[in-house]
Design a protein around this motif. Structure first.
Motif, PDB file in Angstrom:
ATOM      1  N   ARG A  83       0.834  -1.192   0.000  1.00  0.00           N
ATOM      2  CA  ARG A  83       0.000   0.000   0.000  1.00  0.00           C
ATOM      3  C   ARG A  83       0.874   1.250   0.000  1.00  0.00           C
ATOM      4  N   TYR A  85       0.714   5.325   1.028  1.00  0.00           N
ATOM      5  CA  TYR A  85      -0.014   6.327   1.795  1.00  0.00           C
ATOM      6  C   TYR A  85       0.463   7.691   1.305  1.00  0.00           C
ATOM      7  N   VAL A  96      -5.147  12.191   3.595  1.00  0.00           N
ATOM      8  CA  VAL A  96      -4.251  11.065   3.331  1.00  0.00           C
ATOM      9  C   VAL A  96      -5.033  10.036   2.527  1.00  0.00           C
ATOM     10  N   SER A  97      -4.510   9.686   1.363  1.00  0.00           N
ATOM     11  CA  SER A  97      -5.138   8.670   0.521  1.00  0.00           C
ATOM     12  C   SER A  97      -4.402   7.347   0.701  1.00  0.00           C
ATOM     13  N   VAL A  98      -5.169   6.277   0.845  1.00  0.00           N
ATOM     14  CA  VAL A  98      -4.605   4.932   0.942  1.00  0.00           C
ATOM     15  C   VAL A  98      -4.772   4.274  -0.425  1.00  0.00           C
ATOM     16  N   THR A 109      -9.751   7.282   2.073  1.00  0.00           N
ATOM     17  CA  THR A 109      -9.207   8.624   2.266  1.00  0.00           C
ATOM     18  C   THR A 109      -9.550   9.095   3.669  1.00  0.00           C
ATOM     19  N   VAL A 121       5.242   5.920   7.975  1.00  0.00           N
ATOM     20  CA  VAL A 121       4.419   4.768   8.310  1.00  0.00           C
ATOM     21  C   VAL A 121       5.232   3.835   9.191  1.00  0.00           C
ATOM     22  N   VAL A 128      -0.093   5.075  10.327  1.00  0.00           N
ATOM     23  CA  VAL A 128       0.430   6.134   9.470  1.00  0.00           C
ATOM     24  C   VAL A 128       0.433   7.418  10.279  1.00  0.00           C
ATOM     25  N   VAL A 145      -4.541   1.761  10.622  1.00  0.00           N
ATOM     26  CA  VAL A 145      -4.924   1.176   9.335  1.00  0.00           C
ATOM     27  C   VAL A 145      -5.895   0.001   9.498  1.00  0.00           C
TER      28      VAL A 145
END
Length: 344
Positions: A83, A85, A96-98, A109, A121, A128, A145
């Motif tokens: 992933r 971040y 923050v977009s995952v 988001t 992270v 995060v 998360v």
């Protein structure tokens, strides 16, 4: 298609106890300037801040695997467990977009009330940390998360306060935050489990970045008076045990995988520093001004403002152990400062 180019490289002759640096290749991502780069588990992720996207590259071949659109301009990126971040900024808010790197899409988001200035992270990918700066106020948003929820760690309040760097240790239990305000700068040590500030070590010049290695924190500062300086701080005592004068105008510090070298982005070059010997061992230049670097195993990846990622193989000339070089006699004992409580 991506275009492979051959950048220039200049390097000092390495000492017998430092690092060999060999060009592995480079690729033009064709998405404009790159603002940040992260790498882990054979994947490179670059933030295309003028394109509102990230590019995902294969670290071995440098092939661009995907371009993923984001809901704003990416300002920082971190990678863990397949992933990415990404801290993004838009006209209305920061978030923050995952990004699921396998599915190649944004899967979650998290809206943030304040501006994102730095991102990291935890080693296990479960938390995060997003540094946020408001008007006279600075904190760190913590995204859990697995639980898909967010909390806050209050850091400090004060005139002109800001956070330019965050880093978490290998255990994931301590967070190191670099704050700068009208009075100077400080390394703030936070207990992640209790969400409380444990210590603040006064530094002085504005902090640009932080790296952690086995009980030692390396703090990069830069100002007009001294240029770039790396401050070596023993965490057990909170004491500065040494400094490395770099000059120039550095902006980023990244520790190598085996902790025997560090990489400093310094305007138009990348400096390779032996944190154990506290000597500059190499200087690397590419065709354009470098913006950021990332390390994955024995590969160093340099992103630049022309949109190119250049990779180098970096291997020690001979084995080193960290304990062989740790300084034991502190040369300065900075004050431990009480931070002003953050406004509620």
């Amino acid at each position: 298609m991506a275009k492979f180019v051959a950048p220039m490289m200049q390097a000092q002759t390495p000492d017998s106890d430092v690092t060999n640096v060999q060009l592995a290749g480079s690729v033009e991502a064709r998405r404009g300037p790159i603002g940040d780069v992260a790498a882990a588990d054979g994947v490179i992720v670059v933030a295309n801040y003028g394109d509102d996207s990230i590019s995902v590259l294969n670290a071995a071949t440098l092939a661009v695997q995907s371009i993923i659109a984001l809901p704003g301009e990416p300002v920082a990126v971190a990678v863990a467990d397949d992933r990415a971040y990404v801290g993004t900024s838009s006209g209305t808010h920061d978030e923050v977009s995952v990004v699921d790197l396998t599915a190649k899409s944004v899967i979650a988001t998290y809206d943030l009330a304040l501006s994102v200035t730095a991102l990291t992270v935890s080693p296990d990918g479960k938390r995060v940390f997003a540094a946020r700066t408001g008007d006279g106020y600075a904190d760190v948003a913590v995204i859990d998360v697995p639980a898909e929820r967010m909390g806050t760690i209050e850091i400090a309040a004060g005139a002109g306060i800001g956070i330019d760097a965050v880093e978490v240790d290998a255990s994931g239990k301590r967070l190191y935050v670099g704050t700068t305000d009208a009075r100077g700068s400080a390394l703030v040590v936070v207990n992640v489990e209790t969400a409380r500030v444990e210590r603040a070590v006064q530094i002085g010049a504005p902090i640009r970045d932080i790296a952690v290695a086995d009980g030692t924190v390396y703090v990069l500062t830069s100002d007009r008076a001294r240029g770039g300086v790396v401050h070596v701080i023993a965490l057990a005592t909170g004491r500065i045990t040494g400094t490395v004068q770099l000059g120039g105008a550095p902006t980023q510090l990244v520790m190598g995988t085996d902790k025997t070298r560090a990489y400093v982005v310094d305007y138009d070059r990348v400096v390779v520093l032996g944190p154990l010997t506290r000597k500059v061992t190499h200087t690397i230049t590419v065709d354009a001004r470098p913006s950021s670097v990332a390390v994955d195993g024995d590969r160093l990846h340099i992103a630049d403002y022309a949109g190119v990622v250049t990779s180098y193989d970096v291997e020690p000339a001979r084995p080193l152990t960290y304990s062989d070089f740790v300084a034991t006699d502190p040369i300065a004992v900075p004050e431990v400062a009480e931070l002003e409580p953050a406004a509620v």
